[in-house]
Design a protein around this motif. Structure first.
Motif, PDB file in Angstrom:
ATOM      1  N   ILE A  69       0.868  -1.183   0.000  1.00  8.86           N
ATOM      2  CA  ILE A  69       0.000   0.000   0.000  1.00  8.86           C
ATOM      3  C   ILE A  69       0.902   1.230   0.000  1.00  8.86           C
ATOM      4  CG2 ILE A  69      -1.601   1.401   1.349  1.00  8.86           C
ATOM      5  CD1 ILE A  69      -3.053  -0.887   0.132  1.00  8.86           C
ATOM      6  N   GLY A  70       0.716   2.087  -0.989  1.00 10.07           N
ATOM      7  CA  GLY A  70       1.541   3.291  -1.082  1.00 10.07           C
ATOM      8  C   GLY A  70       1.431   4.164   0.149  1.00 10.07           C
ATOM      9  N   GLY A  71       2.582   4.621   0.649  1.00  7.93           N
ATOM     10  CA  GLY A  71       2.616   5.521   1.792  1.00  7.93           C
ATOM     11  C   GLY A  71       2.630   4.840   3.142  1.00  7.93           C
ATOM     12  N   ASP A  72       2.517   3.527   3.192  1.00  4.04           N
ATOM     13  CA  ASP A  72       2.402   2.832   4.469  1.00  4.04           C
ATOM     14  C   ASP A  72       3.660   2.934   5.323  1.00  4.04           C
ATOM     15  OD1 ASP A  72      -0.199   2.023   4.438  1.00  4.04           O
ATOM     16  OD2 ASP A  72       0.241  -0.120   4.527  1.00  4.04           O
ATOM     17  N   VAL A  73       3.431   3.034   6.622  1.00  2.00           N
ATOM     18  CA  VAL A  73       4.464   2.861   7.641  1.00  2.00           C
ATOM     19  C   VAL A  73       4.116   1.597   8.420  1.00  2.00           C
ATOM     20  CG1 VAL A  73       4.950   5.332   7.804  1.00  2.00           C
ATOM     21  CG2 VAL A  73       3.201   4.317   9.293  1.00  2.00           C
ATOM     22  N   ALA A  74       4.956   1.230   9.355  1.00  3.61           N
ATOM     23  CA  ALA A  74       4.778  -0.040  10.060  1.00  3.61           C
ATOM     24  C   ALA A  74       3.416  -0.141  10.736  1.00  3.61           C
ATOM     25  CB  ALA A  74       5.894  -0.226  11.082  1.00  3.61           C
ATOM     26  N   GLN A  75       2.946   0.944  11.364  1.00  6.96           N
ATOM     27  CA  GLN A  75       1.660   0.890  12.059  1.00  6.96           C
ATOM     28  C   GLN A  75       0.528   0.567  11.096  1.00  6.96           C
ATOM     29  OE1 GLN A  75       0.950   1.127  15.442  1.00  6.96           O
ATOM     30  NE2 GLN A  75      -1.087   0.484  14.749  1.00  6.96           N
ATOM     31  N   GLN A  76       0.565   1.156   9.906  1.00 11.93           N
ATOM     32  CA  GLN A  76      -0.493   0.893   8.925  1.00 11.93           C
ATOM     33  C   GLN A  76      -0.436  -0.551   8.419  1.00 11.93           C
ATOM     34  OE1 GLN A  76       0.864   4.380   6.694  1.00 11.93           O
ATOM     35  NE2 GLN A  76      -1.263   5.062   6.587  1.00 11.93           N
ATOM     36  N   ILE A  77       0.780  -1.066   8.261  1.00  7.66           N
ATOM     37  CA  ILE A  77       0.910  -2.465   7.862  1.00  7.66           C
ATOM     38  C   ILE A  77       0.330  -3.374   8.942  1.00  7.66           C
ATOM     39  CG2 ILE A  77       2.575  -4.319   7.424  1.00  7.66           C
ATOM     40  CD1 ILE A  77       4.327  -2.241   6.003  1.00  7.66           C
ATOM     41  N   TYR A  78       0.629  -3.059  10.189  1.00  8.65           N
ATOM     42  CA  TYR A  78       0.083  -3.851  11.297  1.00  8.65           C
ATOM     43  C   TYR A  78      -1.445  -3.847  11.276  1.00  8.65           C
ATOM     44  CZ  TYR A  78      -1.452  -5.053  15.996  1.00  8.65           C
ATOM     45  OH  TYR A  78      -2.118  -5.614  17.056  1.00  8.65           O
ATOM     46  N   ASP A  79      -2.014  -2.673  11.012  1.00  7.03           N
ATOM     47  CA  ASP A  79      -3.470  -2.540  11.048  1.00  7.03           C
ATOM     48  C   ASP A  79      -4.169  -3.375   9.972  1.00  7.03           C
ATOM     49  OD1 ASP A  79      -3.365  -0.817  13.179  1.00  7.03           O
ATOM     50  OD2 ASP A  79      -3.497   1.009  11.971  1.00  7.03           O
ATOM     51  N   ARG A  80      -3.469  -3.711   8.902  1.00  4.56           N
ATOM     52  CA  ARG A  80      -4.128  -4.458   7.827  1.00  4.56           C
ATOM     53  C   ARG A  80      -3.589  -5.879   7.657  1.00  4.56           C
ATOM     54  NH1 ARG A  80      -0.983  -4.221   3.054  1.00  4.56           N
ATOM     55  NH2 ARG A  80       0.699  -2.666   3.126  1.00  4.56           N
ATOM     56  N   LEU A  81      -2.815  -6.367   8.594  1.00  7.72           N
ATOM     57  CA  LEU A  81      -2.249  -7.709   8.457  1.00  7.72           C
ATOM     58  C   LEU A  81      -3.326  -8.776   8.285  1.00  7.72           C
ATOM     59  CD1 LEU A  81       0.775  -7.865  10.952  1.00  7.72           C
ATOM     60  CD2 LEU A  81       0.835  -8.103   8.459  1.00  7.72           C
ATOM     61  N   ASP A  82      -4.349  -8.729   9.123  1.00  6.54           N
ATOM     62  CA  ASP A  82      -5.379  -9.768   9.046  1.00  6.54           C
ATOM     63  C   ASP A  82      -6.191  -9.666   7.759  1.00  6.54           C
ATOM     64  OD1 ASP A  82      -4.771 -11.112  11.376  1.00  6.54           O
ATOM     65  OD2 ASP A  82      -6.124  -9.903  12.614  1.00  6.54           O
ATOM     66  N   SER A  83      -6.621  -8.453   7.428  1.00  6.12           N
ATOM     67  CA  SER A  83      -7.556  -8.290   6.314  1.00  6.12           C
ATOM     68  C   SER A  83      -6.898  -8.253   4.949  1.00  6.12           C
ATOM     69  CB  SER A  83      -8.377  -7.006   6.508  1.00  6.12           C
ATOM     70  OG  SER A  83      -7.516  -5.878   6.607  1.00  6.12           O
ATOM     71  N   ASP A  84      -5.609  -7.902   4.879  1.00  9.71           N
ATOM     72  CA  ASP A  84      -4.970  -7.710   3.567  1.00  9.71           C
ATOM     73  C   ASP A  84      -3.802  -8.651   3.319  1.00  9.71           C
ATOM     74  OD1 ASP A  84      -4.811  -6.357   1.087  1.00  9.71           O
ATOM     75  OD2 ASP A  84      -3.204  -5.071   1.826  1.00  9.71           O
ATOM     76  N   VAL A  85      -3.316  -9.314   4.356  1.00 11.20           N
ATOM     77  CA  VAL A  85      -2.177 -10.228   4.196  1.00 11.20           C
ATOM     78  C   VAL A  85      -2.613 -11.659   4.509  1.00 11.20           C
ATOM     79  CG1 VAL A  85       0.157 -10.816   4.984  1.00 11.20           C
ATOM     80  CG2 VAL A  85      -0.504  -8.406   4.678  1.00 11.20           C
ATOM     81  N   PHE A  86      -3.009 -11.904   5.739  1.00 15.95           N
ATOM     82  CA  PHE A  86      -3.361 -13.274   6.127  1.00 15.95           C
ATOM     83  C   PHE A  86      -4.711 -13.710   5.571  1.00 15.95           C
ATOM     84  CE2 PHE A  86       0.007 -12.412   9.194  1.00 15.95           C
ATOM     85  CZ  PHE A  86       0.778 -13.542   8.986  1.00 15.95           C
ATOM     86  N   ALA A  87      -5.475 -12.769   5.031  1.00 13.77           N
ATOM     87  CA  ALA A  87      -6.714 -13.148   4.340  1.00 13.77           C
ATOM     88  C   ALA A  87      -6.424 -14.024   3.123  1.00 13.77           C
ATOM     89  CB  ALA A  87      -7.471 -11.894   3.907  1.00 13.77           C
ATOM     90  N   HIS A  88      -5.209 -13.935   2.589  1.00 18.17           N
ATOM     91  CA  HIS A  88      -4.819 -14.760   1.436  1.00 18.17           C
ATOM     92  C   HIS A  88      -4.375 -16.169   1.840  1.00 18.17           C
ATOM     93  CE1 HIS A  88      -5.154 -11.487  -1.402  1.00 18.17           C
ATOM     94  NE2 HIS A  88      -4.347 -10.729  -0.689  1.00 18.17           N
ATOM     95  N   LYS A  89      -4.395 -16.464   3.140  1.00 22.47           N
ATOM     96  CA  LYS A  89      -3.965 -17.770   3.654  1.00 22.47           C
ATOM     97  C   LYS A  89      -2.559 -18.131   3.145  1.00 22.47           C
ATOM     98  CE  LYS A  89      -8.726 -19.407   4.076  1.00 22.47           C
ATOM     99  NZ  LYS A  89      -9.726 -20.449   3.716  1.00 22.47           N
ATOM    100  N   PRO A  90      -1.592 -17.267   3.425  1.00 26.49           N
ATOM    101  CA  PRO A  90      -0.257 -17.464   2.845  1.00 26.49           C
ATOM    102  C   PRO A  90       0.513 -18.605   3.483  1.00 26.49           C
ATOM    103  CG  PRO A  90      -0.229 -15.624   4.380  1.00 26.49           C
ATOM    104  CD  PRO A  90      -1.680 -16.050   4.242  1.00 26.49           C
TER     105      PRO A  90
END
Length: 461
Positions: A69-90
């Motif tokens: 996601i453009g502009g993201d810092v660590a806090q923003q990445i943390y906030d979307r881990l479940d919905s945008d990363v682990f939602a893909h069942k990696p």
């Protein structure tokens, strides 16, 4: 270890004793999520890595997901881990951040260092939350990636933010320590890219992988990132194929390919060739970040990718004539001397061969897939960067759309993403794009299979 390989390992920051730059190769059925900021969001490195597998290991099918996601810092990445990363069942997650975390400010070195220290500390506080979340998913292999560098040394404009890259590397050091502690993989993009740029800047002070803003690698830099990643996966010196012919003894040795129906006459050598891989195609059209934008193939000027990763060799010993015509599937490929053929020809660099043309089709379809995924990433950028902070995550009603259209008149980034958002806010549109990507991936894993080619090496009078 051969001296040349050792030099390359040292040059690119590979710890040959501890194997710190070691990543498990992708496997059948893997689901790999590349997590990061705009360098991942709008970048090609993950697509170039996937293309390598599509061409070199055509039967190993897996999925790659862009979670930048453009502009993201660590806090923003943390906030979307479940919905945008682990939602893909990696089965594997890579994580890179730090460019935005360290900020963008023109300050004196003393004041800048103080500001950077505060920003780094804030970023690492969020990173500890990310670390705990990643540890809660033991089913996924984790790869920490040190951010690609902020270029402080090129003479391009604008002037650099002094000390920014050192601050990024403080974040990378914390990533590295977390990788050691948690037995995760760690990969450093920053150090080798900085070293390569420094080497090139000795002859061209304007050289940069990040021509436009010192931040975003253009497609040549993205390919360097893919090269570093693939090297860490252990694929250096893995050939596309290796054909060795002795015309005197009338024998053929085959590496990563099968040779059948061989015939030898005084005027010609003919055989059928079925490789297990395709050559790696390189895009020659400038695109991506930077002004002027650079093409993927321009990376070949600064990394030994062809020598290490893209060798489809044809060697013929014992020829008596002076010149020979190489034909593949009745197509004239080139004229070579007996000496040329004895030294060896790298077919992977000849763009008119049928197998290279087949690989180009794979590349173009993969680009189509990337383009569609980018549309979806623009939609998710609007969700996470604009709507979520306002408590409107996935609120895609008419009122929100109208409000965003008004904001677009004042905000360049919203204006850039709004045309895509206007379509993507409808779930039926997003579902259609996803189905289109799925169809493209199915087609990719259909057209990437090598087929039998008929070779002729014909003596010319």
């Amino acid at each position: 270890m051969k001296p040349v390989i050792l030099v390359l390992c040292l040059l690119f920051g590979v710890n040959v004793l501890t194997g710190a730059q070691s990543i498990r190769p992708f496997q059948q059925g893997d689901r790999v999520v590349f997590t990061g900021n705009s360098i991942t969001d709008g970048g090609h490195y993950h697509s170039y890595i996937w293309l390598y597998y599509m061409t070199h290991f055509p039967n190993v099918r897996f999925r790659v997901f862009n979670a930048g996601i453009g502009g993201d810092v660590a806090q923003q990445i943390y906030d979307r881990l479940d919905s945008d990363v682990f939602a893909h069942k990696p089965t594997m997650v890579t994580l890179t951040f730090g460019m935005n975390d360290t900020g963008y400010q023109y300050l004196s070195k003393e004041k800048a260092d103080s500001v950077y220290n505060v920003r780094v500390a804030k970023s690492l506080t969020s990173f500890r939350l990310i670390e705990q979340q990643l540890k809660a998913h033991p089913e996924a292999k984790i790869v920490m990636i040190a951010s690609s560098p902020y270029d402080e040394t090129s003479k391009i404009k604008p002037a650099p933010f002094i000390g920014k890259n050192a601050a990024i590397m403080k974040i990378a050091a914390a990533q590295h320590q977390a990788a050691i502690t948690n037995k995760w993989n760690y990969l450093d993009f920053n150090t080798p890219m900085t070293q390569i740029a420094g080497r090139e800047q000795q002859n061209d002070s304007l050289f940069s992988f990040q021509n436009g803003d010192r931040i975003h690698p253009s497609n040549d830099g993205q390919m360097v990132m893919a090269y570093i990643f693939l090297k860490a996966q252990g694929f250096a010196n893995t050939k596309v194929a290796d054909i060795g012919i002795n015309s005197t003894s009338k024998t053929i040795q085959a590496g990563n390919c099968t040779i059948t129906n061989a015939s030898f006459t005084p005027s010609a050598i003919k055989f059928s060739y079925l490789a297990k891989s395709l050559p790696y195609p390189m895009d020659t059209i400038p695109s991506g970040w930077g002004k002027p934008a650079k093409a993927q193939y321009q990376s070949l000027k600064v990394i030994p990718f062809t020598d290490e990763f893209n060798q489809e060799l044809l060697k013929v010993k014992g020829l008596k004539g002076e010149k020979y015509l190489l034909k593949i599937d009745d197509k004239n490929i080139g004229t070579y001397t007996a000496n040329d053929l004895e030294k060896g020809i790298n077919l992977a660099t000849i763009k008119i061969t049928p197998q290279y043309q087949q690989a180009l089709a794979v590349m173009q379809l993969n680009e189509e897939r990337w383009e569609i995924e980018r549309r979806l990433r623009e939609y998710y950028w609007m969700q996470y960067s604009i709507l979520k902070p306002k408590g409107l995550l996935y609120n895609d009603g008419d009122a929100v759309a109208d409000s965003l259209q008004k904001y677009a008149r004042k905000d360049f980034f919203i204006a850039m993403a709004y045309p895509t958002y206007r379509k993507a806010r409808f779930k039926s549109v997003r579902d259609a794009w996803q189905k289109e990507m799925d169809l493209l991936i199915d087609q990719l894993y259909t057209i990437n299979k090598p087929v039998v080619r008929r070779f002729e090496i014909v003596a010319l009078k």
